[in-house]
Design an enzyme around this catalytic site. Structure first.
Site, PDB file in Angstrom:
ATOM      1  CG  ASN A 209      79.399  44.495  23.694  1.00 22.77           C
ATOM      2  OD1 ASN A 209      79.895  45.577  23.357  1.00 22.77           O
ATOM      3  ND2 ASN A 209      80.363  43.633  24.297  1.00 22.77           N
ATOM      4  CG  ASP A 264      80.185  38.351  31.313  1.00 23.03           C
ATOM      5  OD1 ASP A 264      81.288  38.998  31.723  1.00 23.03           O
ATOM      6  OD2 ASP A 264      78.904  38.743  31.580  1.00 23.03           O
ATOM      7  CG  PHE A 311      82.068  51.974  33.780  1.00 21.93           C
ATOM      8  CD1 PHE A 311      83.491  52.484  33.885  1.00 21.93           C
ATOM      9  CD2 PHE A 311      81.141  53.144  33.394  1.00 21.93           C
ATOM     10  CE1 PHE A 311      83.743  53.504  33.621  1.00 21.93           C
ATOM     11  CE2 PHE A 311      81.603  54.211  33.177  1.00 21.93           C
ATOM     12  CZ  PHE A 311      82.940  54.592  33.207  1.00 21.93           C
ATOM     13  CE  LYS A 325      77.580  43.247  37.329  1.00 21.53           C
ATOM     14  NZ  LYS A 325      76.939  43.994  36.480  1.00 21.53           N
TER      15      LYS A 325
HETATM   16  N1  CTP Z   1      84.316  43.304  33.215  1.00 23.03           N
HETATM   17  C1  CTP Z   1      85.760  42.649  33.060  1.00 23.03           C
HETATM   18  N2  CTP Z   1      85.898  41.588  32.396  1.00 23.03           N
HETATM   19  C2  CTP Z   1      84.697  40.968  32.027  1.00 23.03           C
HETATM   20  C3  CTP Z   1      83.489  41.194  32.514  1.00 23.03           C
HETATM   21  C4  CTP Z   1      83.254  42.668  32.918  1.00 23.03           C
HETATM   22  O1  CTP Z   1      86.627  43.651  33.182  1.00 23.03           O
HETATM   23  N3  CTP Z   1      84.817  39.577  31.841  1.00 23.03           N
HETATM   24  C5  CTP Z   1      84.345  44.798  34.011  1.00 23.03           C
HETATM   25  C6  CTP Z   1      83.752  45.646  32.941  1.00 23.03           C
HETATM   26  O2  CTP Z   1      84.644  46.515  32.402  1.00 23.03           O
HETATM   27  C7  CTP Z   1      82.843  46.619  34.141  1.00 23.03           C
HETATM   28  C8  CTP Z   1      82.730  45.474  35.112  1.00 23.03           C
HETATM   29  O3  CTP Z   1      83.500  44.614  35.276  1.00 23.03           O
HETATM   30  O4  CTP Z   1      83.992  47.648  34.562  1.00 23.03           O
HETATM   31  C9  CTP Z   1      81.382  45.020  35.322  1.00 23.03           C
HETATM   32  O5  CTP Z   1      80.660  44.689  34.078  1.00 23.03           O
HETATM   33  P1  CTP Z   1      79.366  44.070  33.794  1.00 23.03           P
HETATM   34  O6  CTP Z   1      79.218  43.647  32.323  1.00 23.03           O
HETATM   35  O7  CTP Z   1      78.405  45.208  34.270  1.00 23.03           O
HETATM   36  O8  CTP Z   1      79.355  43.170  34.847  1.00 23.03           O
HETATM   37  P2  CTP Z   1      79.657  41.386  34.714  1.00 23.03           P
HETATM   38  O9  CTP Z   1      80.830  41.101  35.853  1.00 23.03           O
HETATM   39  O10 CTP Z   1      79.940  40.919  33.439  1.00 23.03           O
HETATM   40  O11 CTP Z   1      78.172  40.869  35.316  1.00 23.03           O
HETATM   41  P3  CTP Z   1      76.859  40.537  34.469  1.00 23.03           P
HETATM   42  O12 CTP Z   1      77.241  40.364  33.322  1.00 23.03           O
HETATM   43  O13 CTP Z   1      76.414  39.379  34.982  1.00 23.03           O
HETATM   44  O14 CTP Z   1      75.935  41.734  34.852  1.00 23.03           O
END
Ligand code: CTP
Length: 384
Positions: A209, A264, A311, A325
């Protein structure tokens, strides 16, 4: 933070003196008022004109020069300065400073300096390793107002390689910032994830990303300035690898701040050979499987005294999604940034955040530098 601060730089006669004009420029850019004192030999390596032009002040190199503003510059300069940096400090100057010898502009000024002093030595590796130099460095390091830095290792001007290089200007600037930062996080251990994860597709390709890690790096820098012991887990590794490192580091940490943009999903399997185009198809289907959620994993093992900060980067229903979240991952605070705000998000030096707390409250902030946002985040973490 350096706005209006009085920084006195003492330059002695080592080749690394050529790097000090750059440091002066960085300090002036940060708002500091810089004055310079040198030994006579330093001016063999960097000119008085350069130093005067960049600092905007007369250079103090000759105790008896008629251009000196006061008759006793070596007394007025230390009382003007909030901090003195001696860089490069040669073996000769270290010897004088450690033993109270004051026989030129720099060393007389140092002798009268009772406020913080940072010393950055630089010399040939044999001179660095001599018992006299080592003894002087050890001795200066015990003084209350002195931060004695070590030399860096690498190629030396004499053609050899070893320990003796002066620390780089950016590092010295960071030491100056740290000297002006109250040590509010002293003794605290903080884990920070930052940057993008990468998930390998085949030996030459990966999924990732646009995260650059700037926000996480700024937080790590501010934690270090405040005296914390920081474990920075910086991207360009897989989510599983980052998760393992975060879990291990979180065990005895006071806080984890999860600024990484974690993928993810990852490809179900990594191809052993380069994936080829096929003549009979213009499509490629990738099967993806879910990655561990690092925040949720830490949320499950979190002890009552530990703080977990996440975040949320959202494009719509920001507050609602971020609160969801925070609850789902058992976070204490979530830093919301919206991709809809100009100047906020991946790659920018600025960010616009809203802090959401697990007691239902929230705080909104304007567009700020990522350094300022880092400070705000840390100010809002309860680490008592
Ligand atoms: N995060 C994490 N591990 C993952 C996904 C997210 O630790 N596999 C953490 C990120 O570092 C951030 C928070 O979770 O602090 C939220 O990440 P974000 O990408 O906004 O949320 P997601 O849980 O991935 O949800 P979505 O992509 O559906 O918005």
């Amino acid at each position: 933070m350096l706005e209006g601060k009085h920084i006195l730089i003492g330059i002695s006669g080592g080749i690394a003196a050529y790097k000090i004009p750059e440091l002066i420029r960085l300090l002036v850019k940060a708002g500091a008022d810089v004055r310079v004192t040198t030994t006579a030999n330093a001016l063999q390596f960097v000119t008085e004109t350069t130093l005067r032009t960049l600092s905007g002040h007369t250079v103090y190199s000759d105790v008896f020069a008629s251009v000196n503003a006061h008759a006793t510059e070596h007394i007025s300069l230390p009382s003007w300065a909030d901090l003195m940096l001696v860089a490069p400090a040669t073996a000769n100057v270290l010897g004088k400073m450690a033993n109270g010898i004051a026989d030129d502009a720099l060393t007389t000024t140092f002798a009268a300096m009772r406020k913080p002093v940072i010393i950055a030595p630089a010399m040939n590796d044999n001179m660095y390793n001599s018992p006299a130099t080592q003894q002087c460095m050890r001795q200066l390091g015990t003084w209350d107002n002195v931060t004695m830095l070590d030399c860096a290792e690498g190629p030396l001007a004499c053609g050899t390689s070893g320990k003796g290089r002066m620390q780089e200007p950016e590092y010295l600037l960071e030491q100056i910032y740290a000297a002006f930062t109250p040590k509010t996080l002293s003794g605290k251990k903080i884990v920070i994830t930052a940057g993008p994860t990468i998930e390998k597709l085949d030996p030459v390709r990966y999924l990732s990303n646009f995260s650059t890690g700037k926000m996480g790096r700024a937080i790590a820098q501010e934690c270090t300035r405040r005296g914390a012991q920081v474990t920075l887990i910086m991207g360009n590794m897989s989510a599983r690898e980052m998760c393992d490192k975060a879990v291990a580091a979180f065990a005895d940490a006071d806080c984890a701040i999860l600024a990484a943009a974690v993928a993810d999903f990852r490809p179900e399997s990594e191809a052993g050979c380069k994936i080829k185009k096929h003549d009979d198809s213009n499509q490629l289907t990738l099967q993806l499987v879910e990655n561990p959620d690092i925040a949720a994993t830490l949320g499950k093992i979190k002890k009552p005294a530990q703080q977990l900060i996440g975040f949320a980067l959202e494009t719509d229903h920001e507050i609602e999604n971020a609160r969801h979240k925070m609850g789902k991952k058992n976070l204490d605070m979530i830093v919301l940034n919206s991709l809809q705000d100009p100047g906020a998000g991946f790659g920018y030096d600025t960010n616009k955040v809203t802090l959401l707390f697990n007691d239902g409250t929230q705080k909104n902030y304007p567009l700020l530098s990522k350094e300022a946002v880092a400070g705000i985040i840390l100010d809002n973490i309860n680490l008592s």
